[in-house]
Write an enzyme that holds these catalytic residues in place. Structure first.
Site, PDB file in Angstrom:
ATOM      1  N   GLU A  12       3.765  27.763 -20.108  1.00 38.92           N
ATOM      2  CA  GLU A  12       2.239  27.929 -19.919  1.00 38.92           C
ATOM      3  C   GLU A  12       1.567  26.342 -20.168  1.00 38.92           C
ATOM      4  O   GLU A  12       1.512  26.055 -21.111  1.00 38.92           O
ATOM      5  CB  GLU A  12       1.699  28.738 -20.040  1.00 38.92           C
ATOM      6  CG  GLU A  12      -0.272  28.976 -19.486  1.00 38.92           C
ATOM      7  CD  GLU A  12       0.111  28.617 -17.989  1.00 38.92           C
ATOM      8  OE1 GLU A  12       1.119  29.475 -17.114  1.00 38.92           O
ATOM      9  OE2 GLU A  12      -0.793  28.309 -17.391  1.00 38.92           O
ATOM     10  N   CYS A  43      10.099  23.178 -16.697  1.00 38.95           N
ATOM     11  CA  CYS A  43       8.811  24.200 -15.775  1.00 38.95           C
ATOM     12  C   CYS A  43       8.016  23.713 -16.279  1.00 38.95           C
ATOM     13  O   CYS A  43       7.103  22.648 -15.609  1.00 38.95           O
ATOM     14  CB  CYS A  43       9.508  25.458 -16.320  1.00 38.95           C
ATOM     15  SG  CYS A  43       8.726  26.285 -15.331  1.00 38.95           S
ATOM     16  N   ILE A 101      11.779  30.295 -12.914  1.00 39.36           N
ATOM     17  CA  ILE A 101      10.797  31.321 -13.677  1.00 39.36           C
ATOM     18  C   ILE A 101       9.056  30.784 -13.154  1.00 39.36           C
ATOM     19  O   ILE A 101       9.001  29.520 -14.148  1.00 39.36           O
ATOM     20  CB  ILE A 101      10.830  31.546 -15.041  1.00 39.36           C
ATOM     21  CG1 ILE A 101      12.454  31.933 -15.520  1.00 39.36           C
ATOM     22  CG2 ILE A 101       9.632  32.563 -15.781  1.00 39.36           C
ATOM     23  CD1 ILE A 101      12.519  31.721 -16.902  1.00 39.36           C
ATOM     24  N   HIS A 145      14.686  26.407 -15.985  1.00 38.31           N
ATOM     25  CA  HIS A 145      15.153  26.219 -16.872  1.00 38.31           C
ATOM     26  C   HIS A 145      16.664  26.143 -17.557  1.00 38.31           C
ATOM     27  O   HIS A 145      17.395  27.795 -17.585  1.00 38.31           O
ATOM     28  CB  HIS A 145      14.598  27.740 -17.898  1.00 38.31           C
ATOM     29  CG  HIS A 145      13.746  28.009 -18.235  1.00 38.31           C
ATOM     30  ND1 HIS A 145      12.475  28.040 -19.088  1.00 38.31           N
ATOM     31  CD2 HIS A 145      12.345  28.308 -16.704  1.00 38.31           C
ATOM     32  CE1 HIS A 145      10.937  27.633 -18.545  1.00 38.31           C
ATOM     33  NE2 HIS A 145      10.921  28.099 -17.782  1.00 38.31           N
ATOM     34  N   GLU A 147      17.804  26.309 -20.905  1.00 43.56           N
ATOM     35  CA  GLU A 147      18.363  26.880 -22.013  1.00 43.56           C
ATOM     36  C   GLU A 147      18.819  28.406 -22.016  1.00 43.56           C
ATOM     37  O   GLU A 147      18.611  28.479 -22.898  1.00 43.56           O
ATOM     38  CB  GLU A 147      16.936  26.842 -23.088  1.00 43.56           C
ATOM     39  CG  GLU A 147      15.988  27.506 -22.820  1.00 43.56           C
ATOM     40  CD  GLU A 147      14.619  26.976 -21.425  1.00 43.56           C
ATOM     41  OE1 GLU A 147      15.184  26.568 -20.440  1.00 43.56           O
ATOM     42  OE2 GLU A 147      13.887  27.597 -21.670  1.00 43.56           O
TER      43      GLU A 147
HETATM   44  N1  GLN Z   1       3.833  28.839 -14.553  1.00 41.40           N
HETATM   45  C1  GLN Z   1       4.069  28.526 -15.330  1.00 41.40           C
HETATM   46  C2  GLN Z   1       2.786  26.458 -15.261  1.00 41.40           C
HETATM   47  O1  GLN Z   1       1.907  26.630 -14.584  1.00 41.40           O
HETATM   48  C3  GLN Z   1       5.418  27.239 -15.297  1.00 41.40           C
HETATM   49  C4  GLN Z   1       6.444  28.398 -15.825  1.00 41.40           C
HETATM   50  C5  GLN Z   1       7.261  28.189 -17.019  1.00 41.40           C
HETATM   51  O2  GLN Z   1       7.030  26.954 -17.704  1.00 41.40           O
HETATM   52  N2  GLN Z   1       8.145  28.864 -16.835  1.00 41.40           N
HETATM   53  O3  GLN Z   1       2.990  26.404 -16.742  1.00 41.40           O
END
Ligand code: GLN
Length: 166
Positions: A12, A43, A101, A145, A147
């Site tokens: 996040e 991400c 994700i 991702h 990994e």
């Molecule tokens: N939606 C998340 C963000 O805003 C990122 C999601 C993730 O790293 N899988 O940071």
């Protein structure tokens, strides 16, 4: 910093930003990026490496470094997570299995940014051609991702950037 490279994982981005500030790591990391540290962000890590974040929080800044506009949660919510096969010419070989994700996408790139991968349209209604992996100098970022599958080619590519081979 005594680092050859830094990996900013998924998770996040607002939390990563908050914790980096609280741990007094925000300045050292932005300075290290400006001085040429090799960094790979996946991400949330991609969001942290973006110079501009759309749908971000003003009080949770990114480190920046890559001249891109990134949109957070661009593909939708957690339930809209998906897997796709990507063509990644820099890796060669088979398409790459990429897991998205609550992923961001890249909406705009600056002059020095190399597009590493775009998402091909798999189904009607999919956002076609979205940029999902970029590189600028020693900075690499992916929306997905790597990994979560057994395919290590992205990590190997990053290690080649760290060693200055590519
Ligand atoms: N939606 C998340 C963000 O805003 C990122 C999601 C993730 O790293 N899988 O940071």
């Amino acid at each position: 910093m005594g680092l050859d490279g830094l990996l900013i994982p998924g998770g996040e981005s607002t939390t990563i930003s908050l914790l980096a500030s609280k741990q007094k790591l925000f300045e050292p990391i932005t300075t290290a990026i400006a001085q040429g540290l090799a960094v790979y962000g996946s991400c949330a890590g991609m969001i942290m490496l973006a110079d501009r974040v759309l749908d971000g929080r003003v009080d949770r800044p990114s480190f920046g470094g890559i001249d891109i506009d990134v949109r957070r949660n661009a593909f939708g919510r957690q339930v809209d997570s998906f897997e796709a096969k990507l063509e990644l010419p820099v890796l060669g070989g088979e398409p790459f299995p990429a897991v998205f994700i609550r992923a961001p996408w890249v909406e705009r790139i600056g002059g020095g940014v190399e597009i590493i991968a775009r998402l091909a349209r798999q189904n009607d209604g999919d956002p076609a051609g979205r940029i999902v992996a970029v590189r600028q100098g020693r900075l690499l970022a992916t929306s997905f991702h790597p990994e979560l599958t057994g395919d290590r080619r992205i990590h190997e590519y990053f290690l080649r950037i760290v060693r200055g081979e590519v």
